[in-house]
Design an enzyme around this catalytic site. Sequence first.
Site, PDB file in Angstrom:
ATOM      1  N   GLU A  83       0.829  -1.215   0.000  1.00 19.27           N
ATOM      2  CA  GLU A  83       0.000   0.000   0.000  1.00 19.27           C
ATOM      3  C   GLU A  83       0.861   1.261   0.000  1.00 19.27           C
ATOM      4  OE1 GLU A  83      -4.105  -1.640   1.975  1.00 19.27           O
ATOM      5  OE2 GLU A  83      -2.838  -0.459   3.266  1.00 19.27           O
ATOM      6  N   GLU A 106      -5.299  -8.238  -1.215  1.00 25.04           N
ATOM      7  CA  GLU A 106      -6.013  -8.224   0.070  1.00 25.04           C
ATOM      8  C   GLU A 106      -7.485  -7.947  -0.177  1.00 25.04           C
ATOM      9  OE1 GLU A 106      -4.544  -5.560   3.110  1.00 25.04           O
ATOM     10  OE2 GLU A 106      -2.460  -5.965   2.559  1.00 25.04           O
TER      11      GLU A 106
END
Length: 469
Positions: free
Chosen positions: A170, A363
């Site tokens: 991220e 995810e």
Amino acid sequence: MSFPKNFLWGGAVAANQCEGAYQEDGKGLSIQDVMPHGITGSVSDKPVAENLKLIGIDFYHRYQEDIRLMAEMGFKVFRMSIAWSRIFPLGDEETPNEAGLEFYDRVFDECKKYQIEPLVTLSHYETPLHLAKTYDGWRDRRMVTFFERYCRTVFTRYRDKVKYWIAFNEINALWNFPLMGAGIWTPKEQLSLQDKYQAAHHEFVASAIAAKLLHELIPNAKMGCMVLGALNYPMTPNPSDLIAMMEADRNVTFFCDVMARGYYPSYTKKTWEKEGIQINMEPEDQELLFHNTVDFISFSYYMSKCIASDPSKYQKTGGNLSLGVKNPYLPESQWGWQIDPQGLRYTLNYFYDRYQKPLFIAENGLGAIDELETDTNGKKIIQDDYRIQYLNDHLKEVKKAIEEGVEIMGYTAWGCIDLVSASTAQMKKRYGFIYVDRNDDGSGSFERYKKNSFYWYQNVIATNGENLL
Ligand code: BGP
């Protein structure tokens, strides 16, 4: 059309949220060891017992049992991260810690035993603490050299064991959470836009060097970028809301644009001009970025949110490191994250249209409170039908995206085994197919139990997604 035959089904974890053993076998401290409250609280001077990550779910000692359970579900891939501070305890030393390297040898060998491909994140919110405190993390160009050394070490060591790599988890979290996202020790209120762009530039250069090195050292290996894939909807058809949404989406696309296309987008250059931002670049940086783009794009997807030009008129929504306003059409999780399976189909199409590179859903999942119950035969059970519903509904949308022509390599459900939450540092926010008996007050036996979703996912994988409900 349905899921491709070689679709990589699996689950994901991060070292700092599951391994524990925070000081074992020569590991150095990472920023997470002094973040007892996740992103919501202050850092501690030194590791304190209330920090659940110090022991995590004790994956460090129980990885064999855990990987065996993943194999039992039929996993083809296991996304995990290497704790940088196990390999280089301080981060800036020249020689790696052999005991740390050996631990991951054992983990990868265990995966191999069951033909599970590891997908390894090099930096998942766990910058060595020394690098954060001494260099202010990725604000300092010297981080590139340290990261390069770390990459060279692990690529060389695991060249026959790991094919799929991600440089930064991220990467766009740097914008709102510079400590967790980029190991920046300076409080975020004191950072200018210039500071953040400069840190991002260093991470881009480091990613490109990692891709270059990987391709040289392991020619058939693949390097991916990873972004928090929370795209936005305009709150109303008011064109001002649409423009606000377009700008908010750039918190995601800016990062992928650079790493997938190999150059800075024109809207960023214009922002720099307008804000008087001057990025320090080495003469070779632009070439390097251009020639070393990623092989695939991976992202996390939990929720969508709405953006309004005047957000004060609406209720805010909780969320995964990025905030917006509430969408009246969507239900939400116990932590206020809006549940939006169709948003995943939209995100997949959006990324694929924009980059035409293979995608990986790194995810996705539902953080929820689970009840550990005992059935009439005395067996421990967890009836997490809400989680099955969530995952099932999202996977159906993945399937639709595949039918629309989007190229998707795989799907790793987040926190496939319960672990400590990143944002709130809680144990009770559970994502797993496997229940871990550990509680927020630190009590628990660490025993593992299969939830209802374990059997459901096992069936999804066995049927290659053909039997979704
Ligand atoms: C992502 C992180 C993960 C993870 C997940 C769920 O942002 O990459 O590390 O934890 O979100 O978030 P949380 O644990 O806060 O519920």
